[in-house]
Design an enzyme around this catalytic site. Structure first.
Site, mmCIF file in Angstrom:
data_model
loop_
_atom_site.group_PDB
_atom_site.id
_atom_site.type_symbol
_atom_site.label_atom_id
_atom_site.label_comp_id
_atom_site.label_asym_id
_atom_site.label_seq_id
_atom_site.Cartn_x
_atom_site.Cartn_y
_atom_site.Cartn_z
ATOM 1 N N HIS A 320 0.681 -1.277 -0.169
ATOM 2 C CA HIS A 320 0.080 -0.017 -0.144
ATOM 3 C C HIS A 320 0.838 1.321 -0.027
ATOM 4 O O HIS A 320 0.259 2.264 -0.067
ATOM 5 C CB HIS A 320 -1.090 0.061 1.016
ATOM 6 C CG HIS A 320 -2.003 -0.715 0.811
ATOM 7 N ND1 HIS A 320 -2.266 -2.220 1.076
ATOM 8 C CD2 HIS A 320 -3.450 -0.603 0.666
ATOM 9 C CE1 HIS A 320 -3.363 -2.671 0.990
ATOM 10 N NE2 HIS A 320 -3.974 -1.778 0.361
ATOM 11 N N GLY A 321 2.109 0.987 0.169
ATOM 12 C CA GLY A 321 3.009 2.240 0.347
ATOM 13 C C GLY A 321 4.427 2.223 0.974
ATOM 14 O O GLY A 321 4.598 1.402 1.850
#
Lengths: 469, 375
Positions: A320-321
């Site tokens: 997600h990051g």
């Protein structure tokens, strides 16, 4: 380009649809490929070469595995190389600076950061490319011999930049053979409009509340405002992302594709395990198919299973990051899933569903708070606020609540299957008067369209949360 | 069959919208929104590469979208229907008042700008012996706060003005006088400016601060310029329902007498009024025709007094009352003025200085610091 924009709705989409439906079957894939490249280049004019490189390499990996059909070792070698190459590409662009930052922090070095920005959608198309090589290796699908068709699979604009992550085997057949029809197109239009409305009317509006509450406050809010903010963000991220998936699925239908569902009313879940069966289904499936099961899943003892679950959730978080809060967020869910599997499942089912529901939502809301702040100091300030570090409530909370009360109620109802079942009920009621139902339905979708365009024309706030992945 | 009709309907709708967008005539200026609309972006390799072409194209498309006003009002109606009491930073107040929001974020720059003015006041006192006066006018949002929608929150304007009063010598706090006349028509309902009456009450306070007394309001024989003014807050709120139009009035040109007005381009006219603007959309432009970097007004007063007025648009409707008081008035808008203020003072033999802003534009301003620049 994003779907919820005027240039997409009133320029790109009408032109592409018109050409697509006029085009004979043979030319449709090439047309769709070109359209997808234009779509991608519109927002990412330089990094399109990264995507083209990914297409070329993974096409060759697929061909290679296909050619060495008799030599298991050669196939395995190609598979390993492909995984390394794909992860390296993702690593350099997505995690390069994160790694350098942490090395600098730990080793007190001063390595310069790269000037690379994150190419849009790289997490999505890289995962799709990897699923292709895996599927060919496992003989779940045949290698795609035509590079244009393979390019179409990777770059197909409906799901290119924010999913769902379409595994190759689910569309392999439709890449080569698919049909459009009025029924499918009608279904696609409806699905697209629902997604557009979710994004533009619901997610953007409640997201505006969240950004009003958190900007310029450094996370210092009254408890009431912080909870309102956390709930607002919880709604925003769901309607933003599931709206995008709806639009993708609807657009897919318009071009004759059938993508799998990506969301299934996640906020009605009564356990975290259930939540993750209903949230971002395509990502969960991907990790299950290509990481969890190859690692041995639950077939090699409890200890290995715990390890596998933690690995999967560490990776899910990281996907997600490139930031620690996403790692924490992933592990946070990993721990709750383990907790449910080994402890809570003995008690939870005996509790009233209200309690189970409340428990799930609390875990989810706190999860989104972790997710929202990549600055740890801000995160702790916000968590402090939720527990009353800055007082209970002030006047601005009342105004925020009062002016968003109707919206919050709509969001609450729209998070449940209520609307869909009401629609079905209405259709049954109108069984004898199908024309009346058609009129009602048409008016409803027209309304969604007109309102969405109105909000887009006069929009100052239209972010896409899932854009940074 | 059902689906055939459904699909055809949306196909036609989508295509019609696309064609209408291309075919519709393009306007350069939006009267309703009172702003220039984006022009078609230049297509170059550079603008494509850095993404500015695509983002500018998006702005262009939204600005020139067919029936733009209608779509904007669709949103405004939907916002009202779901219980929102503000849209695009404008509150829908009672009695038809559309009030500009003024939040903590807007207020953030207030104190820094106060410091710039404080420095300037000390400088002009020391260098020229001039007692600079400052007016930071409260806006309708503050004075008419009882008309705000329920629970609406704004930054505390009174506290900011009290702070300014403490910091600045020669500060004229208008809050009491505006409060005492708040039931009169001192602010427009659909615009963020004060009316000629509001400006008059400000003028009376200014005269008091100068140790003089203003002529009574009747002296100015104010005339109605337009009774169909829909201003900036009306445009931003976006409902476009055509209700609660404002009336623009101004002191009679006869009372003001002859004068010579020179703008920054060197164009000369004989009035501070621009009657042709009263037929356009933004009728407040009747006063001075808008904002300009430097406007010089030479009046018939033979008292040798020269006023430097550093200002925003609130001063435009305040200016008429000053005409009889000064032989020469220099109006400077720091947002556009590139010259050096001390040079301007020296060259023109300035005898009086007034800084006049409204609270919101003063707090949000980023140019006022340049009044202290000496080169």
């Amino acid at each position: 380009m994003v779907f919820s924009s005027l240039e997409f709705l009133t320029v790109f989409l009408p032109v592409v649809l018109l050409l697509y439906y006029l085009m004979p079957d043979k030319g449709r894939n090439v047309l769709l490929l070109l359209a997808s490249l234009v779509f991608y280049a519109w927002g990412e004019p330089v990094y399109i070469v990264i995507m083209l490189g990914s297409i070329a390499l993974n096409y060759l990996f697929g061909l290679g595995i296909d050619r060495f059909e008799q030599k298991k070792n050669a196939q395995k070698a190609i598979l390993i190389v492909s995984v390394i190459v794909n992860l390296l590409m993702l690593g350099v662009f997505k995690y390069g600076n994160f790694v350098i930052e942490n090395i600098n922090a730990v080793a007190h070095t001063a390595l310069p950061e790269t000037k690379l920005s994150l190419p849009i959608g790289i997490s999505f198309f890289t995962f799709q490319a990897m699923s292709y090589v895996f599927d060919v290796y496992r003989k779940d699908a045949e290698a795609q011999k035509n590079i244009l068709n393979f390019g179409l699979y990777i770059s197909l604009f409906p799901q290119l930049i924010a999913g769902p992550i379409v595994r190759y085997k689910t569309v392999a057949e439709e890449i080569n053979h698919r049909k459009v029809s009025f029924d499918l197109a009608a279904q696609g239009i409806k699905r697209f409009l629902v997604g557009l409305a979710k994004k533009v009317l619901l997610a953007n509006n409640i997201g505006y509340l969240w950004s009003c509450l958190t900007e310029n406050t450094d996370g210092h809010l009254t408890a009431a405002a912080a909870w309102l903010g956390a709930i607002a963000y919880t709604f925003q991220i769901y309607f933003d992302f599931s709206g995008y998936s709806d639009m993708a699925i609807g657009l897919g239908n318009l071009f004759g594709f059938h993508f799998l569902e990506n969301f299934n009313y996640p906020y009605i879940s009564t356990s975290i395990t259930e939540f993750w069966r209903r949230w971002h289904i395509s990502l969960g499936t991907w990790f299950k198919e290509y990481v969890y099961i190859p690692l041995g899943g639950n077939r090699k003892g409890k200890l290995r299973q715990v390890r596998n679950i933690l690995i999967v959730w560490l990776l899910t978080g990281l996907w997600h990051g490139a930031s620690w809060n996403f790692v924490f967020w992933g592990l946070y869910y990993g721990l709750f899933l383990l907790l449910e599997k080994f402890v809570l499942n003995r008690f939870l089912p005996k509790l009233p569903s209200v309690v189970r529901h409340l428990y799930t939502l609390l875990v989810v809301v706190f999860g989104w708070v972790i997710f929202a702040f990549d600055d740890t100091a801000q995160l702790f300030a916000f968590l402090g606020s939720m527990f009353g570090a800055n007082g209970f409530a002030e006047g601005d909370f009342v105004y925020s609540l009062a002016s968003n009360a109707v919206l919050l109620l709509i969001l609450l109802l729209a998070s449940t299957p209520l609307c869909a079942s009401l629609g079905k009920k209405l259709e049954r009621e109108c069984e004898k008067k199908p024309a009346a139902f058609t009129v009602l339905e048409t008016v409803w979708y027209l309304l969604l369209f007109v309102l969405s365009v109105g909000y887009l024309v006069d929009s100052t706030y239209n972010p896409f949360i899932y854009f940074r992945f | 069959m059902r689906n055939k009709i459904f699909v055809s309907l949306f196909a036609v709708l989508l295509l019609a919208l696309a064609i209408a967008n291309i075919a519709a005539p393009k306007k350069e200026f939006s009267d309703n929104e009172n702003r220039s609309l984006a022009s078609f972006p230049k297509l170059t390799v550079e603008s494509l590469k850095d993404g500015s072409f695509t983002s500018d194209f998006a702005t262009y498309l939204a600005d020139h979208f067919v029936l733009r006003d209608w779509w904007v009002s669709v949103k405004a109606v939907a916002e009202e229907a779901t219980g929102k009491t503000s849209n695009n930073g404008v509150f829908k107040g009672k009695d038809g008042y559309l009030l500009d929001s003024f939040d903590e974020e807007s207020a953030a720059g207030f104190l820094a700008n106060c410091q710039s003015v404080k420095e300037f006041i000390a400088f002009t006192k020391e260098t020229y012996g001039i007692d600079t006066k400052t007016i930071i006018a409260p806006t309708a949002t503050q004075i008419l706060s009882q008309k705000l929608p329920p629970f609406a929150v704004t930054a505390d304007g009174n506290a900011l003005l009290d702070e300014a009063a403490k910091e600045l010598d020669g500060f004229i706090n208008l809050t009491p006088v505006m409060e005492s006349h708040k039931d009169e028509y001192i602010y427009y309902r659909t615009d963020h400016h004060w009316t000629n009456l509001g400006a008059y009450y400000a003028y009376t306070e200014y005269k008091k601060a100068c140790g003089e007394q203003a002529e009574p309001f009747a002296y100015w024989e104010c005339e109605t310029v337009s009774d169909s003014f829909f201003g900036t807050t009306y445009s931003r709120y976006g409902l476009f329902d055509g209700r609660n139009a404002d009336t623009v009035s101004a002191p009679s040109g006869k009372v003001l007498g002859n004068m010579t007005v020179t703008n920054s381009k060197g164009e000369v006219s004989s009035s501070i009024y621009f009657p042709e603007k009263a037929t356009g959309k933004d009728k407040y432009l009747y006063f001075l025709g808008g904002n300009d970097s430097l406007v010089t007004v030479d009046t018939q007063a033979q008292n040798g007094k020269t006023l430097l007025l550093i200002k925003d648009s609130y001063a435009n409707s305040f200016l008429p009352y000053l005409i009889g008081d000064y032989q020469k008035i220099l109006l400077v808008d720091m947002r556009y003025y590139m010259g050096v203020i001390p040079d301007l003072i020296a060259e023109n033999g300035v005898t009086d200085i007034l800084i006049l802003y409204n609270l919101k534009s003063f707090a949000e301003d980023t140019y006022i610091q340049y009044i202290n620049f000496t080169e």
